[in-house]
Motif scaffolding. Structure first.
Motif, PDB file in Angstrom:
ATOM      1  N   GLN A  25      50.574 -17.480  49.746  1.00  0.00           N
ATOM      2  CA  GLN A  25      49.390 -17.874  50.414  1.00  0.00           C
ATOM      3  C   GLN A  25      48.523 -18.390  49.377  1.00  0.00           C
ATOM      4  O   GLN A  25      47.392 -17.890  49.301  1.00  0.00           O
ATOM      5  CB  GLN A  25      48.928 -17.088  51.418  1.00  0.00           C
ATOM      6  N   PRO A  26      48.910 -19.514  48.703  1.00  0.00           N
ATOM      7  CA  PRO A  26      47.704 -20.124  47.486  1.00  0.00           C
ATOM      8  C   PRO A  26      46.490 -20.665  48.342  1.00  0.00           C
ATOM      9  O   PRO A  26      46.907 -21.257  49.161  1.00  0.00           O
ATOM     10  CB  PRO A  26      48.561 -20.949  46.666  1.00  0.00           C
ATOM     11  N   THR A  27      45.367 -20.211  48.093  1.00  0.00           N
ATOM     12  CA  THR A  27      44.351 -20.861  48.903  1.00  0.00           C
ATOM     13  C   THR A  27      44.034 -22.353  48.313  1.00  0.00           C
ATOM     14  O   THR A  27      43.051 -23.110  48.999  1.00  0.00           O
ATOM     15  CB  THR A  27      43.145 -19.876  48.791  1.00  0.00           C
ATOM     16  N   THR A  28      44.092 -22.682  47.016  1.00  0.00           N
ATOM     17  CA  THR A  28      43.942 -24.036  46.426  1.00  0.00           C
ATOM     18  C   THR A  28      45.192 -24.661  46.046  1.00  0.00           C
ATOM     19  O   THR A  28      46.091 -23.974  45.528  1.00  0.00           O
ATOM     20  CB  THR A  28      42.863 -23.917  45.364  1.00  0.00           C
ATOM     21  N   ALA A  29      45.255 -25.935  45.767  1.00  0.00           N
ATOM     22  CA  ALA A  29      46.354 -26.484  45.561  1.00  0.00           C
ATOM     23  C   ALA A  29      46.255 -26.414  43.965  1.00  0.00           C
ATOM     24  O   ALA A  29      47.426 -26.193  43.308  1.00  0.00           O
ATOM     25  CB  ALA A  29      45.862 -28.192  45.453  1.00  0.00           C
ATOM     26  N   PHE A  30      45.341 -25.982  43.312  1.00  0.00           N
ATOM     27  CA  PHE A  30      45.628 -25.629  41.704  1.00  0.00           C
ATOM     28  C   PHE A  30      46.426 -24.356  41.647  1.00  0.00           C
ATOM     29  O   PHE A  30      47.204 -24.292  41.050  1.00  0.00           O
ATOM     30  CB  PHE A  30      44.028 -25.244  41.190  1.00  0.00           C
TER      31      PHE A  30
END
Lengths: 351, 189
Positions: free
Chosen positions: A224-229
């Motif tokens: 669940q990455p919260t940012t595209a980075f």
């Protein structure tokens, strides 16, 4: 055993901002990895914890007490460096003993502690060798023993594995984790290798340009990455252009998929959708293309497909056996499972 | 180590004594002479000149030693293990630069023992000056003395290479400096 806290730490080198509003709380006995590309500020954060650099503003707390301005030699930190940090003029035993001498530990206790530490890193037979007579992996184990000998409050590891070859690296990585859990010491581990971070951390702190991007368990950061980075930096990601429709429906190159994370975006927004190779299926309902590569990876197979409409390569991870019979040049369709995809609105250049 | 940009400048400054002949240095003495007569007359007046003259050798030698080890990491390691600056200097920096420091001292000794121009101008009775006056007075014994002086320096260099053999981290670079010093010695005597 103790906690380590960074409270909105800022650090600049000339006009270069290395850390900006950096907050992190390392819990007791926990191993946190600072993960990011070079220049993201992870080493600076570690050096500030060690006392080699001082924060311009903000505070660093160990076990709740402020050490922001305490010089390095008055702190109680154990540090392992990238490489070649053993004192070349001292034997292995004397290297491990160094920190005990500076603390004026009585001779008998010193020797007992050195023996105990060498036993912990399994280097007892090497006590009388000099650093240049040891392999890179052994040197790093001595460095670890030396850092732990003084019973530091926090263990700081500055890319301790990056100078080693692949096989030694994984072995030592697991050994560091074993020792860390055995001693139960609060640890900050700096690395640019995401695989390393995913393997040994309790939590990972992903950083970019001096800021914390995401703090979470390895599974959270990967799943669940919260940012595209974070999505791009940790693991492989397929990136496709998309248009946001109503209620989380996204149109990828004319093909409609459900992306729950797109619900927050306005209808008609242009975006990139980021999908893991394992969330794509071959010969599902989807985009047409042809197979350009089939890479056997032991447990699974990575299939590269060039899409017809976009002329872009996507990778699909297939479990063992599933990819049997797929060969380069095959015509296929690629289905997308959008449930875990990350969506990033495209910023339109100002007109 | 801390100021990488300063390196080029320092390197340039340290070769200056090589480029400027000793006689030019001495010419400068006469400019300051009226103001510093008390100093030039004292026995210690040779020291600053010899410091300048030996700078290329000491700098090269110690710089080579510093490059051979990652001093920055070693100092950081020592500090994080609870050592203050003095303790770090004594137990980490000096022992690891031992070879460089020994060779720097030997080279300096060699330069000083072979220096004639400045000592002659300042009227200081050093060995090279004595050699010159003695040879003028007693040519045969004088040449013998010169030969002995040459042998002594050679012995010193052999002793140096024995002392520093065990640790050969910075040996190659000061072998070059050694040759240069030997040459300097020959032209002086």
């Amino acid at each position: 055993m103790t906690t380590l806290d960074f409270i909105s730490v800022r650090k600049t080198f000339g006009s270069n901002v290395a850390l900006e509003g950096f907050d992190l709380d390392v819990r007791e006995g926990e191993l946190i990895s600072l993960l990011g590309p070079s220049g993201c500020g992870k080493t600076t954060a570690l050096r500030i914890a060690a006392g080699f650099e001082f924060a311009d503003s903000g505070a660093v707390l160990v076990a709740g007490s402020d050490i922001t301005r305490t010089p390095a030699h008055k702190r109680n930190m154990g540090m392992v460096f990238q490489s070649y940090s053993l004192f070349p003029n001292l034997t292995v035993a004397n290297n491990v003993e160094f920190g005990l001498r500076t603390r004026d530990v009585e001779k008998g206790a010193r020797h007992r502690r050195v023996a105990e530490m060498l036993d912990l890193v399994q280097l007892t037979p090497f006590a009388d060798r000099y650093p240049h007579q040891l392999s890179g992996g052994q040197q790093q184990r001595v460095a670890l023993a030396r850092a732990l000998a003084v019973q530091p409050q926090v263990l700081l590891l500055d890319e301790p594995l990056s100078a080693l070859d692949a096989k030694v690296r994984t072995a030592l990585r697991d050994e560091i984790r074993r020792i860390q859990t055995e001693v139960g010491i609060t640890t900050l581990f700096v690395t640019h290798d995401q695989e390393e971070a995913l393997a040994i951390s309790d939590r990972i702190c992903v950083m970019s340009s001096g800021r914390l991007e995401q703090l979470g368990t390895p599974t959270e950061v990967y799943r669940q990455p919260t940012t595209a980075f974070v999505a791009r930096f940790v693991g492989l990601m397929n990136e496709l252009p998309a248009d946001v429709g109503a209620a989380g429906e996204v149109s990828v190159l004319g093909h409609r998929i459900d992306v729950p994370s797109a619900r927050a975006l306005a209808h008609g927004t242009s975006a990139h959708v980021l999908v893991r190779p394992e969330d794509m299926v071959l010969n599902g309902d989807g985009l047409a293309g042809s197979v350009t590569s089939v890479t056997f990876q032991g447990a699974g197979t990575l299939v590269g497909v060039r899409l017809d409409v976009l002329d872009r390569l996507v990778s699909i991870d297939m479990a063992r056996g599933e990819a049997d019979g797929v060969s380069v040049g095959d015509r296929v369709t690629v289905g997308i499972d959008g449930s875990k995809a990350v969506i990033e609105p495209v910023e339109r250049p100002a007109a | 180590m801390r100021l990488p940009k300063a390196r080029a400048l320092i390197e340039f400054v340290t070769v200056l004594p090589y480029m400027i002949p000793a006689i030019a240095l001495v010419a400068g003495i006469f400019v300051i002479k009226p103001h510093a007569r008390w100093f030039l007359n004292s026995d210690f007046s040779l020291i600053p000149f010899y410091v300048v003259l030996s700078l290329p050798f000491t700098y090269r030698s110690i710089d080579a030693g510093l490059r051979a080890i990652d001093l920055r990491t070693l100092v950081d390691a020592s500090r994080s293990l609870g050592a203050g600056w003095l303790y770090t200097l004594r137990t980490v920096i000096v022992p690891n630069l031992r070879t460089s420091i020994i060779s720097a001292s030997f080279l300096t000794a060699a330069v000083v023992v072979g220096e004639f121009t400045i000592a002659d101008t300042l009227l200081k009775e050093t060995l090279p000056r004595f050699q010159a006056t003695f040879t003028a007075r007693e040519p045969q014994a004088g040449y013998l003395l010169n030969l002995l002086a040459l042998l002594t320096t050679t012995l010193l260099f052999i002793l140096l290479s024995v002392l520093t053999r065990k640790r050969d981290s910075s040996r190659r670079s000061f072998a070059a400096a050694l040759l240069a010093a030997e040459k300097h010695q020959e032209t002086a005597s």
